[in-house]
Design a protein around this motif. Structure first.
Motif, mmCIF file in Angstrom:
data_model
loop_
_atom_site.group_PDB
_atom_site.id
_atom_site.type_symbol
_atom_site.label_atom_id
_atom_site.label_comp_id
_atom_site.label_asym_id
_atom_site.label_seq_id
_atom_site.Cartn_x
_atom_site.Cartn_y
_atom_site.Cartn_z
ATOM 1 N N PRO A 52 56.018 39.624 39.961
ATOM 2 C CA PRO A 52 55.049 38.828 40.698
ATOM 3 C C PRO A 52 54.212 39.690 41.634
ATOM 4 C CG PRO A 52 57.152 38.694 41.794
ATOM 5 C CD PRO A 52 57.366 39.571 40.571
ATOM 6 N N ALA A 53 53.074 39.116 42.055
ATOM 7 C CA ALA A 53 52.182 39.806 42.990
ATOM 8 C C ALA A 53 51.270 38.777 43.622
ATOM 9 C CB ALA A 53 51.351 40.860 42.255
ATOM 10 N N ARG A 54 50.654 39.149 44.742
ATOM 11 C CA ARG A 54 49.583 38.347 45.326
ATOM 12 C C ARG A 54 48.274 38.836 44.717
ATOM 13 N NH1 ARG A 54 50.148 39.359 51.467
ATOM 14 N NH2 ARG A 54 50.803 41.381 50.670
ATOM 15 N N VAL A 55 47.396 37.910 44.378
ATOM 16 C CA VAL A 55 46.157 38.272 43.684
ATOM 17 C C VAL A 55 44.957 37.763 44.469
ATOM 18 C CG1 VAL A 55 44.846 38.095 41.538
ATOM 19 C CG2 VAL A 55 47.353 38.136 41.463
ATOM 20 N N ASP A 56 44.036 38.671 44.794
ATOM 21 C CA ASP A 56 42.748 38.314 45.383
ATOM 22 C C ASP A 56 41.714 38.374 44.269
ATOM 23 O OD1 ASP A 56 43.718 38.067 48.032
ATOM 24 O OD2 ASP A 56 43.709 40.245 48.219
ATOM 25 N N GLU A 57 40.904 37.328 44.125
ATOM 26 C CA GLU A 57 39.957 37.227 43.022
ATOM 27 C C GLU A 57 38.524 37.461 43.479
ATOM 28 O OE1 GLU A 57 40.506 33.636 40.736
ATOM 29 O OE2 GLU A 57 42.638 33.550 41.268
ATOM 30 N N ALA A 58 37.795 38.240 42.682
ATOM 31 C CA ALA A 58 36.380 38.500 42.943
ATOM 32 C C ALA A 58 35.605 38.304 41.645
ATOM 33 C CB ALA A 58 36.188 39.918 43.465
ATOM 34 N N ASP A 59 34.383 37.742 41.758
ATOM 35 C CA ASP A 59 33.577 37.493 40.558
ATOM 36 C C ASP A 59 32.501 38.551 40.335
ATOM 37 O OD1 ASP A 59 31.851 36.887 42.604
ATOM 38 O OD2 ASP A 59 31.496 34.809 41.993
ATOM 39 N N GLY A 60 32.494 39.604 41.157
ATOM 40 C CA GLY A 60 31.507 40.653 40.982
ATOM 41 C C GLY A 60 31.717 41.795 41.954
ATOM 42 N N VAL A 61 30.806 42.751 41.909
ATOM 43 C CA VAL A 61 30.912 43.951 42.742
ATOM 44 C C VAL A 61 30.863 43.616 44.226
ATOM 45 C CG1 VAL A 61 29.751 46.097 43.377
ATOM 46 C CG2 VAL A 61 29.978 45.474 40.961
ATOM 47 N N ALA A 62 29.906 42.785 44.628
ATOM 48 C CA ALA A 62 29.731 42.480 46.051
ATOM 49 C C ALA A 62 30.973 41.826 46.648
ATOM 50 C CB ALA A 62 28.513 41.578 46.240
ATOM 51 N N THR A 63 31.525 40.853 45.928
ATOM 52 C CA THR A 63 32.716 40.167 46.428
ATOM 53 C C THR A 63 33.905 41.118 46.472
ATOM 54 O OG1 THR A 63 31.898 38.148 45.392
ATOM 55 C CG2 THR A 63 34.164 38.115 46.158
#
Length: 241
Positions: free
Chosen positions: A34-45
């Motif tokens: 398991p892990a904590r996941v931070d999601e980004a939809d592109g370079v800026a995010t």
């Protein structure tokens, strides 16, 4: 010694993927390590998230709406040296995967691929605070046939209904978990575990049973979510026997 039973003790992954469906699948698979996941939809995010949070691994799409994965990797490493990085791409050309490795990625995943392959690649780079995934099949034909008197046509019909409703069941479990509603979680998991037995959803059944024993364990919640996503994904491409 770190307390791996708490969310803060889990490795943290930055997932960069612009397609919502692929992002949901990869996030669930990564969370199941398991892990904590931070999601980004592109370079800026992604750059904004990396500026406020230290990650143990970057899981980056090769092609993004506002830039390339290779260029993003260079920007990330300018501020955070030594972080493991895995690229993911739908391109199967060896030249593409070779170029991504040359750009500095430690590994390259070619989509589509099963959740277990994503998890294996992540564990190879950052280790695991949980046991290795079960080798039990996602769909256990023998178990399903035994439960339904060997009628595989009936099995396949029930599996279609099961896979169609599974995202709704998963959402109800997640909602109950977010509210701290243990009774609600247990009620949904009890019904789901029985259904898993009828259709031979072996790996998901194991994850459900584990979560029933510890509904507040973030690792088991993540493993359940990953197993649910994998179960639906593999059914969509599974030929009718």
């Amino acid at each position: 010694m770190n307390d791996t039973s708490t969310p803060a003790a889990l490795p943290r992954i930055l997932l960069v993927e612009d397609d919502p469906t692929s992002r949901a699948f990869l996030a669930a698979a990564a969370a199941g390590t398991p892990a904590r996941v931070d999601e980004a939809d592109g370079v800026a995010t992604a750059l904004a998230l990396s500026g406020t949070t230290r990650h143990d691994l970057w899981l980056v799409d090769a092609n993004l709406p506002d830039g390339s994965g290779a260029a993003l990797l260079q920007q990330l490493r300018a501020s955070h040296a030594g972080v493991a990085a895995i690229a993911h791409t739908a391109c199967t050309e060896p030249a593409t995967t070779d170029a991504l490795r040359a750009a500095g990625f430690d590994d390259v995943l070619v989509k589509p691929l099963p959740a277990t392959a994503v998890q294996a690649a992540i564990r190879a780079r950052i280790g695991s605070v949980a046991a290795a995934p079960t080798t039990r099949p996602v769909w256990d034909d023998a178990a399903a046939a035994a439960a339904l008197n060997g009628n595989m046509t009936h099995v396949q019909t029930l599996r279609a209904l099961f896979a169609d409703d599974l995202p709704n069941t998963q959402a109800r479990v997640q909602s109950a978990a977010s509210r701290g509603d243990v009774a609600g979680m247990q009620a949904e998991l009890h019904k789901l575990r029985a259904s898993c037995g009828f259709v031979g959803a072996g790996r998901l059944g194991d994850a459900v049973a584990a979560l029933q024993d510890a509904t507040d364990d973030p690792g088991r919640i993540a493993a359940f979510e990953s197993a649910a996503v994998e179960t639906v994904a593999t059914w969509k491409y599974r030929p009718v026997e």
